[in-house]
Design a protein around this motif. Structure first.
Motif, PDB file in Angstrom:
ATOM      1  N   GLU A  67       0.875  -1.173   0.000  1.00 19.04           N
ATOM      2  CA  GLU A  67       0.000   0.000   0.000  1.00 19.04           C
ATOM      3  C   GLU A  67       0.911   1.221   0.000  1.00 19.04           C
ATOM      4  N   ASN A  68       0.392   2.337  -0.461  1.00 26.96           N
ATOM      5  CA  ASN A  68       1.199   3.563  -0.501  1.00 26.96           C
ATOM      6  C   ASN A  68       1.539   4.060   0.908  1.00 26.96           C
ATOM      7  N   SER A  69       2.606   4.809   0.988  1.00 22.63           N
ATOM      8  CA  SER A  69       3.034   5.372   2.273  1.00 22.63           C
ATOM      9  C   SER A  69       4.039   6.485   2.006  1.00 22.63           C
ATOM     10  N   THR A  70       3.956   7.532   2.786  1.00 25.02           N
ATOM     11  CA  THR A  70       5.015   8.551   2.789  1.00 25.02           C
ATOM     12  C   THR A  70       5.814   8.432   4.084  1.00 25.02           C
ATOM     13  N   ARG A  71       5.147   8.631   5.225  1.00 28.21           N
ATOM     14  CA  ARG A  71       5.826   8.707   6.505  1.00 28.21           C
ATOM     15  C   ARG A  71       6.427   7.365   6.957  1.00 28.21           C
ATOM     16  N   THR A  72       5.623   6.318   6.922  1.00 25.71           N
ATOM     17  CA  THR A  72       6.062   5.060   7.528  1.00 25.71           C
ATOM     18  C   THR A  72       7.224   4.440   6.754  1.00 25.71           C
ATOM     19  N   ARG A  73       7.081   4.393   5.439  1.00 29.13           N
ATOM     20  CA  ARG A  73       8.126   3.758   4.646  1.00 29.13           C
ATOM     21  C   ARG A  73       9.454   4.529   4.761  1.00 29.13           C
ATOM     22  N   VAL A 120       6.310  -4.666   6.990  1.00 28.77           N
ATOM     23  CA  VAL A 120       5.248  -5.064   6.053  1.00 28.77           C
ATOM     24  C   VAL A 120       4.018  -4.177   6.206  1.00 28.77           C
ATOM     25  N   ARG A 121       3.602  -3.587   5.102  1.00 33.07           N
ATOM     26  CA  ARG A 121       2.278  -2.914   5.053  1.00 33.07           C
ATOM     27  C   ARG A 121       1.451  -3.627   3.992  1.00 33.07           C
ATOM     28  N   HIS A 122       0.217  -3.962   4.355  1.00 34.70           N
ATOM     29  CA  HIS A 122      -0.624  -4.743   3.437  1.00 34.70           C
ATOM     30  C   HIS A 122      -2.091  -4.381   3.680  1.00 34.70           C
ATOM     31  N   GLU A 148      -4.326  -2.950  12.618  1.00 35.20           N
ATOM     32  CA  GLU A 148      -3.406  -2.242  13.531  1.00 35.20           C
ATOM     33  C   GLU A 148      -2.320  -1.500  12.752  1.00 35.20           C
ATOM     34  N   HIS A 149      -1.784  -0.486  13.375  1.00 36.89           N
ATOM     35  CA  HIS A 149      -0.618   0.260  12.866  1.00 36.89           C
ATOM     36  C   HIS A 149       0.208   0.578  14.125  1.00 36.89           C
ATOM     37  N   PRO A 150       0.926  -0.447  14.633  1.00 31.98           N
ATOM     38  CA  PRO A 150       1.511  -0.283  15.976  1.00 31.98           C
ATOM     39  C   PRO A 150       2.513   0.852  16.106  1.00 31.98           C
ATOM     40  N   THR A 151       3.369   1.081  15.088  1.00 35.40           N
ATOM     41  CA  THR A 151       4.350   2.162  15.285  1.00 35.40           C
ATOM     42  C   THR A 151       3.680   3.538  15.260  1.00 35.40           C
ATOM     43  N   GLN A 152       2.523   3.649  14.565  1.00 35.31           N
ATOM     44  CA  GLN A 152       1.788   4.924  14.620  1.00 35.31           C
ATOM     45  C   GLN A 152       1.218   5.130  16.034  1.00 35.31           C
ATOM     46  N   GLY A 153       0.657   4.053  16.606  1.00 35.27           N
ATOM     47  CA  GLY A 153       0.153   4.165  17.971  1.00 35.27           C
ATOM     48  C   GLY A 153       1.264   4.555  18.941  1.00 35.27           C
ATOM     49  N   ALA A 275      -2.696  14.324  14.495  1.00 36.23           N
ATOM     50  CA  ALA A 275      -3.327  13.747  13.299  1.00 36.23           C
ATOM     51  C   ALA A 275      -2.269  12.867  12.638  1.00 36.23           C
ATOM     52  N   PRO A 276      -2.615  11.607  12.362  1.00 35.98           N
ATOM     53  CA  PRO A 276      -1.582  10.695  11.888  1.00 35.98           C
ATOM     54  C   PRO A 276      -1.067  10.991  10.485  1.00 35.98           C
ATOM     55  N   GLY A 277      -1.794  11.701   9.681  1.00 37.54           N
ATOM     56  CA  GLY A 277      -1.377  11.943   8.310  1.00 37.54           C
ATOM     57  C   GLY A 277      -1.582  10.694   7.463  1.00 37.54           C
ATOM     58  N   PRO A 278      -1.856  10.844   6.178  1.00 39.22           N
ATOM     59  CA  PRO A 278      -1.953  12.140   5.525  1.00 39.22           C
ATOM     60  C   PRO A 278      -3.190  12.905   5.989  1.00 39.22           C
ATOM     61  N   ILE A 279      -3.067  14.235   6.086  1.00 41.69           N
ATOM     62  CA  ILE A 279      -4.234  15.031   6.493  1.00 41.69           C
ATOM     63  C   ILE A 279      -4.935  15.573   5.245  1.00 41.69           C
TER      64      ILE A 279
END
Ligand code: CP
Length: 331
Positions: A67-73, A120-122, A148-153, A275-279
């Motif tokens: 899946e797309n990502s800016t911040r996490t990847r 892994v993002r899926h 879940e998105h544990p590192t965002q939490g 706000a987790p973004g993207p906003i």
């Protein structure tokens, strides 16, 4: 390569015996605090002239993003580089998945190249858990569907702890599309384990009463709850995960649940806005609120890098310590 031969001031090493980070639901409160404490140390490392430490020298971290990502990847890549690991991005769209290769075969091939950690993002909930049962590398869940998105939490908690000095006893509002939000679920698990009061707020179609069973209060009137909040986390409408028809129009959603300056003025003066973004400016929050004095949106991104360094640091070497494929951690 500019690498300090010996880290002169290594981060503390709290007890940590997990091989994967699949979610915050399964972590104990002391494990969450251990990650946050380690992240605090890495935030300090990030402020030094020499930002690189040799903790993962010789290790290989693969980013597998379906899946797309800016911040996490990008922050996982940078975190791995700061720990001196080799990093490689895998792009699903230009891979042999298009020729019929399976998800698990793809991961096994990547492991055969020596991957120690796979991030892994899926879009499918449970995809990282499936990999954890089939490969020997450490798996980090970078977001699995609406699960879940544990590192965002964790980075949200780090931002709260830095701004407020604590988590226990705070009242935190999660506002918006809770039903489809993996960020909401990871926040709920971590905040409640660390003693915060959590209020879920949004239209009934996106915040069903059944979510009260997670130990949260459910509300549908944002103006009514704002004066009680120490922190508000404004979640994005997950249009890509909705069948549609959850609310009449985007304009109506913004009218009832968008964070405007009028709404910030209803809250405590020291309200912390996340706000987790993207906003989506003008939908979930106005530009003046996103860029205003209560907003910690960019601090969250900075903390995300420190959290991801901490998670990679704590998991490093676990795969080598336990070469047996991860069937001991069934979902
Ligand atoms: N918050 C978050 O996960 O952002 P990305 O989708 O850009 O990684």
């Amino acid at each position: 390569m500019s690498v300090a031969p010996i880290d002169p001031d290594p981060p503390p090493r709290p007890p940590w015996d997990r091989r994967h980070l699949l979610g915050l639901e399964e972590l104990r409160a002391d494990e969450i605090v251990a990650i946050l404490d380690t992240a605090d140390s890495f935030l300090e490392v990030s402020r030094r002239d020499r930002k690189k430490v040799p903790a993962m020298l010789g290790r290989i971290v693969f980013n597998l993003f379906f899946e797309n990502s800016t911040r996490t990847r990008t922050s996982f890549s940078l975190a791995a580089k700061r720990l001196s690991a080799d990093t490689q991005d895998f792009s699903a769209s230009v891979s042999s998945l298009s020729k019929g290769e399976t998800f698990i075969d793809t991961a096994k091939n990547i492991e055969a190249m020596g991957a120690d950690v796979m991030v892994v993002r899926h879009p499918t909930p449970g995809a990282p858990h499936l990999l954890a049962r089939h490969v020997g590398a450490s798996i980090i869940n970078a977001g699995d569907g609406a699960h879940e998105h544990p590192t965002q939490g964790l980075l949200d908690l780090m931002t709260i702890r830095k701004a407020k000095g604590r988590v226990a006893g705070l009242t935190v509002g999660l506002v918006g599309d809770i039903a489809h939000s993996r960020v909401a679920r990871s926040n709920i698990w971590a905040l409640t384990k660390l003693g915060a009061n959590v209020i879920l707020c949004g239209p009934p179609t996106l915040v069903p009463r059944a979510l009260e069973r997670l130990g949260c209060e459910v509300a549908h009137d944002l103006d009514a709850i704002l004066p009680r909040l120490d922190v508000v986390n404004v979640l994005r409408i997950q249009f890509e995960r909705q069948a549609g028809g959850s609310f009449p129009s985007v304009a109506e959603y913004s009218h009832f649940y968008g964070m405007s300056q009028r709404r910030v003025d209803l809250a405590k003066p020291d309200l912390l806005l996340l706000a987790p973004g993207p906003i989506n400016r003008g939908v979930e929050l106005t530009p003046e609120v996103a860029d205003g004095p209560n907003s910690a949106i960019l601090a969250q991104v900075t903390h995300g890098l420190a959290v991801r360094m901490a998670v990679l640091y704590l998991l490093r070497g676990k795969a080598q310590a336990e070469p047996d494929p991860g069937r001991r951690e069934p979902r």
